[in-house]
Write a protein that holds these residues in place. Structure first.
Motif, mmCIF file in Angstrom:
data_model
loop_
_atom_site.group_PDB
_atom_site.id
_atom_site.type_symbol
_atom_site.label_atom_id
_atom_site.label_comp_id
_atom_site.label_asym_id
_atom_site.label_seq_id
_atom_site.Cartn_x
_atom_site.Cartn_y
_atom_site.Cartn_z
ATOM 1 N N THR A 237 -41.147 -8.846 9.567
ATOM 2 C CA THR A 237 -41.008 -9.387 8.213
ATOM 3 C C THR A 237 -42.353 -9.865 7.691
ATOM 4 N N THR A 238 -43.084 -10.615 8.512
ATOM 5 C CA THR A 238 -44.387 -11.141 8.090
ATOM 6 C C THR A 238 -45.394 -10.030 7.846
ATOM 7 N N GLN A 239 -45.465 -9.076 8.779
ATOM 8 C CA GLN A 239 -46.472 -8.020 8.670
ATOM 9 C C GLN A 239 -46.195 -7.067 7.508
ATOM 10 N N ALA B 240 -43.777 2.138 12.755
ATOM 11 C CA ALA B 240 -44.510 2.605 13.937
ATOM 12 C C ALA B 240 -45.947 2.085 14.003
ATOM 13 N N PRO B 241 -46.711 2.073 12.898
ATOM 14 C CA PRO B 241 -48.082 1.559 12.991
ATOM 15 C C PRO B 241 -48.186 0.091 13.387
ATOM 16 N N LEU B 242 -47.102 -0.673 13.243
ATOM 17 C CA LEU B 242 -47.141 -2.092 13.590
ATOM 18 C C LEU B 242 -46.744 -2.365 15.039
ATOM 19 N N LEU B 243 -46.226 -1.357 15.720
ATOM 20 C CA LEU B 243 -45.709 -1.595 17.073
ATOM 21 C C LEU B 243 -46.819 -1.922 18.067
ATOM 22 N N GLY B 244 -48.000 -1.357 17.874
ATOM 23 C CA GLY B 244 -49.109 -1.660 18.781
ATOM 24 C C GLY B 244 -49.462 -3.141 18.761
ATOM 25 N N ALA B 245 -49.550 -3.719 17.565
ATOM 26 C CA ALA B 245 -49.862 -5.142 17.449
ATOM 27 C C ALA B 245 -48.733 -5.996 18.009
#
Length: 341
Positions: free
Chosen positions: A316-318, A134-139
């Motif tokens: 995968t990268t993040q 979830a924290p990566l969805l904004g980016a």
């Protein structure tokens, strides 16, 4: 003397008349495509070039279509090709449908090869989804604003078909050969306690010592209790601790341990920050299992829409770039002496 009879609809066997659409579809489809091409290009020769086939093939397809319809669609001379009245009517009725088919084909090609757009339904275990995904969805949304995301958090195994899921995150060991599973990072499972608990009760020195400690456990959405796992003498050993308290949310398990209510085995992504800050201390590290992983899963590598490809690559990268591996910090696998049991 032999004779041949032409079968009328009344004398045609029932099996051959049962589905006229199926029996004539191939001819009709090829004929309509050829017909539209001739009208659009103005001649049979240019239609053949457009379709990448011979002029005679275009002519045969149109002829078969005229035979099926029992009408003449074109008036053909050596100098010109024009529509008959019936041809005008047929074109008016069918070209819109053909245009929609072409548009649909182009849209599918665009989804595969064009800029990422459309909708993605993503499934993830509750803890990993809340803490990592979830924290990566904004980016991700900032990078791909035309892709919408529906994130479903559920600890039950994902059914891609019935749940209509495009991509799923899974933890542990995967035995489903029907899906593509790409390991993002290893899954580390660590037994942890708060410094206050350690000072009051000590820490276990072996797996058997867990029976004498206050344990906090986790219950899956299915109702099944999580079994703690260890690797002892090269073999997997499972242990069901006598838990003093059990939660069905990994974050609540973590909070209970932070509050000094007991010890728990938790995933590395959940406890790394607390271990680095000293809010938690590890134990039984030398028995941590080493054959689990965090995976990103989907049904097939073939014909992936661009929105799925970029999501898989981005996550995968993040996630790999995130500092979620705790054992290195504890000196395990680095050649450094470990300072914990």
């Amino acid at each position: 003397m032999t004779s041949s009879a032409v079968l009328s609809p009344e004398t045609t066997p029932l099996a051959s008349r049962a589905d006229p659409l199926a029996s004539s579809f191939a001819t009709t489809y090829a004929g309509v495509v050829a017909f539209i091409a001739v009208v659009t290009e103005g001649s049979f020769a240019r239609a053949a070039d457009r379709l990448g086939i011979g002029r005679s093939a275009v002519s045969r397809s149109v002829q078969k279509l005229e035979d099926q319809l029992n009408v003449r669609l074109f008036l053909r001379t050596t100098r010109s090709t024009t529509l008959t009245r019936e041809g005008d009517l047929f074109y008016a009725n069918c070209h819109t449908g053909v245009d929609r088919i072409v548009q649909a084909v182009e849209e599918m090609r665009d989804l595969r090869e064009g800029p990422p757009r459309g909708h993605l339904r993503i499934s993830s275990p509750v803890g990993f989804g809340r803490r990592v995904v979830a924290p990566l969805l904004g980016a991700f949304r900032a990078a791909y604003p035309d892709v919408s995301i529906d994130l479903v958090l559920d600890d039950k195994p994902t059914d891609f078909i019935s749940d209509r899921v495009d991509i799923a995150f899974r933890n542990g060991r995967l035995e489903d050969a029907q899906i593509i599973a790409k390991q993002i990072i290893p899954m580390q499972m660590l037994v942890c306690a708060s410094p206050e608990y350690r000072d009051a009760h000590g820490l276990p020195d072996s797996v058997d010592d867990l029976a004498h400690h206050q344990c906090v456990n986790f219950r899956y959405g299915s109702g099944r209790l999580y079994e703690w796992e260890f690797k002892v003498d090269g073999q997997v050993r499972k242990f069901q601790p006598p838990a003093k308290v059990t939660y069905n949310d990994p974050s609540l398990v973590l909070q209970a341990v932070l509050d000094g209510h007991g010890i728990a085995q938790m995933a590395g992504y959940l406890v790394c920050d607390a271990l680095r800050s000293g809010a938690l201390v590890p134990c039984l590290v030398r028995y941590a299992p080493d054959d689990r992983g965090h995976y990103i899963c989907y049904l097939s590598r073939q014909h992936l829409p661009s929105r799925m490809r970029v999501f898989i690559d981005f996550m995968t990268t993040q996630i790999r770039a995130s500092d979620l591996q705790c054992l290195t910090d504890l000196g395990i696998g680095t050649g450094m002496p470990a300072a914990v049991a």
